[in-house]
Design a protein around this motif. Structure first.
Motif, mmCIF file in Angstrom:
data_model
loop_
_atom_site.group_PDB
_atom_site.id
_atom_site.type_symbol
_atom_site.label_atom_id
_atom_site.label_comp_id
_atom_site.label_asym_id
_atom_site.label_seq_id
_atom_site.Cartn_x
_atom_site.Cartn_y
_atom_site.Cartn_z
ATOM 1 N N UNK A 89 -21.635 13.906 -6.133
ATOM 2 C CA UNK A 89 -20.854 15.135 -6.231
ATOM 3 C C UNK A 89 -19.358 14.955 -6.123
ATOM 4 N N UNK A 90 -18.857 13.730 -6.122
ATOM 5 C CA UNK A 90 -17.423 13.496 -6.027
ATOM 6 C C UNK A 90 -16.794 13.417 -7.414
ATOM 7 N N UNK A 91 -15.512 13.758 -7.476
ATOM 8 C CA UNK A 91 -14.766 13.701 -8.727
ATOM 9 C C UNK A 91 -13.732 12.584 -8.655
ATOM 10 N N UNK A 92 -13.673 11.798 -9.692
ATOM 11 C CA UNK A 92 -12.670 10.742 -9.774
ATOM 12 C C UNK A 92 -11.330 11.394 -10.078
ATOM 13 N N UNK A 93 -10.411 11.406 -9.096
ATOM 14 C CA UNK A 93 -9.166 12.153 -9.232
ATOM 15 C C UNK A 93 -7.951 11.299 -9.568
ATOM 16 N N UNK A 139 -9.407 3.205 -6.857
ATOM 17 C CA UNK A 139 -9.964 4.413 -7.459
ATOM 18 C C UNK A 139 -10.184 5.443 -6.353
ATOM 19 N N UNK A 140 -9.691 6.657 -6.571
ATOM 20 C CA UNK A 140 -9.730 7.702 -5.558
ATOM 21 C C UNK A 140 -10.670 8.811 -6.010
ATOM 22 N N UNK A 141 -11.549 9.208 -5.101
ATOM 23 C CA UNK A 141 -12.534 10.254 -5.382
ATOM 24 C C UNK A 141 -12.415 11.341 -4.310
ATOM 25 N N UNK A 142 -12.572 12.588 -4.735
ATOM 26 C CA UNK A 142 -12.567 13.700 -3.792
ATOM 27 C C UNK A 142 -13.686 14.668 -4.134
ATOM 28 N N UNK A 147 -1.719 10.784 1.229
ATOM 29 C CA UNK A 147 -1.038 11.701 2.144
ATOM 30 C C UNK A 147 -1.158 13.152 1.691
ATOM 31 N N UNK A 148 -1.162 13.369 0.365
ATOM 32 C CA UNK A 148 -1.322 14.737 -0.142
ATOM 33 C C UNK A 148 -2.662 15.319 0.276
ATOM 34 N N UNK A 149 -3.721 14.514 0.189
ATOM 35 C CA UNK A 149 -5.053 14.988 0.580
ATOM 36 C C UNK A 149 -5.103 15.250 2.076
ATOM 37 N N UNK A 150 -4.475 14.405 2.854
ATOM 38 C CA UNK A 150 -4.464 14.586 4.311
ATOM 39 C C UNK A 150 -3.704 15.855 4.686
ATOM 40 N N UNK A 151 -2.584 16.117 4.008
ATOM 41 C CA UNK A 151 -1.800 17.317 4.304
ATOM 42 C C UNK A 151 -2.585 18.592 3.990
ATOM 43 N N UNK A 152 -3.369 18.557 2.922
ATOM 44 C CA UNK A 152 -4.127 19.753 2.542
ATOM 45 C C UNK A 152 -5.390 19.932 3.373
ATOM 46 N N UNK A 153 -5.919 18.844 3.949
ATOM 47 C CA UNK A 153 -7.137 18.918 4.756
ATOM 48 C C UNK A 153 -6.984 17.949 5.937
ATOM 49 N N UNK A 154 -6.277 18.358 6.998
ATOM 50 C CA UNK A 154 -5.944 17.438 8.101
ATOM 51 C C UNK A 154 -7.156 16.812 8.783
ATOM 52 N N UNK A 155 -8.304 17.486 8.773
ATOM 53 C CA UNK A 155 -9.477 16.971 9.482
ATOM 54 C C UNK A 155 -10.454 16.233 8.565
ATOM 55 N N UNK A 156 -10.016 15.889 7.360
ATOM 56 C CA UNK A 156 -10.941 15.228 6.444
ATOM 57 C C UNK A 156 -11.349 13.866 6.964
ATOM 58 N N UNK A 157 -12.538 13.442 6.571
ATOM 59 C CA UNK A 157 -13.014 12.090 6.880
ATOM 60 C C UNK A 157 -12.995 11.275 5.600
ATOM 61 N N UNK A 158 -12.442 10.069 5.702
ATOM 62 C CA UNK A 158 -12.213 9.254 4.517
ATOM 63 C C UNK A 158 -13.030 7.975 4.579
ATOM 64 N N UNK A 199 0.809 -1.222 0.000
ATOM 65 C CA UNK A 199 0.000 0.000 0.000
ATOM 66 C C UNK A 199 0.843 1.273 0.000
ATOM 67 N N UNK A 200 2.137 1.167 -0.246
ATOM 68 C CA UNK A 200 3.001 2.358 -0.245
ATOM 69 C C UNK A 200 2.551 3.410 -1.260
ATOM 70 N N UNK A 201 2.255 3.044 -2.526
ATOM 71 C CA UNK A 201 1.795 4.070 -3.485
ATOM 72 C C UNK A 201 0.487 4.721 -3.045
ATOM 73 N N UNK A 202 -0.422 3.937 -2.484
ATOM 74 C CA UNK A 202 -1.688 4.498 -2.016
ATOM 75 C C UNK A 202 -1.439 5.463 -0.865
ATOM 76 N N UNK A 203 -0.553 5.100 0.039
ATOM 77 C CA UNK A 203 -0.215 5.979 1.158
ATOM 78 C C UNK A 203 0.306 7.319 0.648
ATOM 79 N N UNK A 204 1.215 7.285 -0.311
ATOM 80 C CA UNK A 204 1.804 8.523 -0.824
ATOM 81 C C UNK A 204 0.756 9.407 -1.483
ATOM 82 N N UNK A 205 -0.187 8.808 -2.183
ATOM 83 C CA UNK A 205 -1.225 9.590 -2.859
ATOM 84 C C UNK A 205 -2.197 10.206 -1.865
#
Length: 537
Positions: free
Chosen positions: A493-497, A510-513, A404-415, A396-402
């Protein structure tokens, strides 16, 4: 004129021949341990060569243990899940200890503790086998062969680098077994039953399914001690004390501090058939053959060989060898079968050892050749299959790296992640466990803020409504669960990113935001999911 027979094998005699006669006896005590030391070294190297990111269960235990520790230190920290209800061992025991090790040295140190446990189990089997069959051969090679077959089997190598309940629990069973043999064979005090019963009860608390081996440990105390008339009385007393000690500790725990664990015991062990998908018996048997076929063949052969001399002991060890795996095969369950094979190998390894030792003693070219071939096949099978077992889950290293960017930009996000445990663990320094939600059946309940007074939503409907209300801002789907494969975040309302594909397995995430102006998430520690079933092994 009396003659002293030197039972030492040629290699030991040759190794000591370079020393002065006065020092040879002392040196021989160390030289004779070289084979077991080499076996332990090979076991450690074979385990350490296995690499992968944290498995789902490893991650769950480590971050939950850390969460529990934080709640002990800070009363404001609330463990919003209920690990007592779905862990297959007491959450306040191994997970907390493993989390402490993880804080000191990361996943590698937590896994190293498992290696120490499994190495000690190998030593226990080596010692117990030599004591049990000390009258069968000189020199005592049965212990060396039993340790070899046990330590270098794929399930044992796998558990030697796997941070879960299994290794410490199985090591305690191995030592309880060895002490049962030693105390009965040497006619030690009946009070050794207290130690044996305590080890068994702690093993069960660490991993509930270990209880299947406890009756065989108690019976072994009686059977070994019953062989000689002068030891029968203490054997009966020791077995009774061991059983009573285990019973008192387990029942006492269930009535006091461990009363909340009964729900987890029922879910993961006694009523497990209700939560698993049935697998055909022949498929499960073939799995056993692939993972440890040569080892179990030698164990069964050893049982047949021993049947001529000590039929009761042989039948007991054979029963202990096949019961754990047989029960799981009878239920049709494949989950954790490779790990539970070790419970049987604790009793089967001495049988394999005594068979191989007998073939070597025969001193015939064909018998020695059979021993060499069997050991070689067992070693190669253990190395190859353990590596395959360690590659079952995706890196899961590649998934973690991807992510992590979302977490850094929005620390309180719920996933919302189908299998969130690896990310919950790897991003534990940047997020809290309540920020992660899975799609396991029955793991999420949603109270629609626009429809007060109604029954909590659950299942697919709960997730869809939560997505529409911006309860989650990040979604990671890989089709590994029924609900996850049905979700369509774009409709809410989510976008496939992004799409990530593991090159080795072809596994796809598949990652959606969500980027619109809908108000910030309503997710919080207060309304985090009440259940998070991540591991029921």
């Amino acid at each position: 004129m009396s003659t002293t027979i030197d039972y030492r094998p040629t290699w030991r005699a040759a190794a000591g021949s370079f020393l002065p006669p006065a020092k040879r006896a002392g040196a021989d005590r160390y030289i004779r341990h070289i084979p077991i030391a080499l076996i332990l070294l090979i076991q450690a190297v074979a385990a350490l060569r296995l690499t992968n990111t944290a498995f789902q269960d490893e991650a769950l235990y480590l971050y939950t243990g850390d969460w529990i520790m934080q709640s002990w230190i800070d009363p404001e920290v609330v463990v919003s899940t209920n690990p007592d209800a779905f862990f297959s061992g007491a959450p306040m025991l191994y997970p907390v200890w493993a989390a402490f090790l993880n804080q000191l040295g990361g996943l590698a140190l937590a896994r190293s503790f498992s290696m120490v446990c499994m190495l000690s189990a190998t030593v226990a089997i080596y010692w117990g086998t030599n004591v049990l069959f000390d009258h069968h051969s000189r020199p005592r090679t049965a212990g060396i062969f039993s340790a070899f077959i046990f330590a270098l089997s794929a399930p044992v190598i796998f558990l030697s680098n796997f941070a879960t309940f299994d290794a410490p629990s199985f090591a305690l069973i191995a030592w309880a077994t060895a002490l049962s043999i030693w105390s009965s064979k040497r006619n030690r005090s009946a009070l050794w039953g207290v130690v044996i019963g305590t080890l068994c009860s702690l093993a069960v608390l660490l991993k509930y399914s270990s209880a299947i081996d406890v009756p065989f440990v108690m019976l072994l105390t009686l059977v070994v001690g019953w062989a000689v008339r002068s030891t029968r009385g203490r054997a009966v007393a020791r077995g009774a004390i061991a059983g009573l000690t285990a019973l008192v500790l387990l029942v006492g725990s269930a009535l006091t501090w461990a009363s909340t664990l009964l729900a987890g015991l029922r879910m993961t062990t006694t009523d497990r058939a209700a939560i698993v998908d049935e697998t055909p018996v022949l498929v499960l048997v073939s799995h056993v053959g692939v993972w440890a076929g040569i080892a179990f063949a030698l164990m069964l052969g050893g049982g047949i060989y021993l049947m001529r001399r000590q039929p009761i002991l042989a039948m007991l060890l054979l029963a202990g060898t096949v019961t754990a795996a047989g029960y799981q095969i009878w239920m049709g369950e494949s989950v954790s079968l490779h790990k539970h094979l070790v419970l049987g190998m604790i009793f089967g390894a001495p049988l394999a050892g005594v068979l191989l030792a007998a073939l070597v003693r025969a001193a015939r070219r064909i018998s020695v050749l059979l021993v060499v071939v069997a050991c070689y096949v067992a070693l190669m099978g253990g190395l190859i299959q353990s590596e395959k077992l360690f590659a079952v889950w995706v890196d899961t290293s590649p998934l973690h790296e991807t992510v992590e960017f979302a977490v850094d930009s929005m620390p309180q996000l719920c996933s919302l992640v189908e299998v969130p445990e690896p990310l919950t663990y790897s991003l534990g320094d940047k997020t809290d466990p309540w920020q992660w939600t899975s799609t396991y059946e029955g793991s999420f309940f949603y109270d629609d803020p626009q429809d007060k007074g109604q029954v909590l939503l659950q299942g697919l409907e709960a997730y869809q409504r939560a997505l529409e209300d911006n309860y989650f801002q990040l979604v990671v789907l890989d089709g590994s669960t029924t609900i996850g494969s049905q979700l369509q975040p774009e409709a809410s309302g989510f976008m496939h990113t992004d799409t990530l594909t593991d090159p080795d397995t072809g596994h796809i995430w598949k990652i959606y935001q969500r980027f619109d102006d809908i108000p910030q998430s309503t997710c919080s520690t207060q309304d985090a999911p009440a259940v998070a079933q991540g591991a029921a092994d």
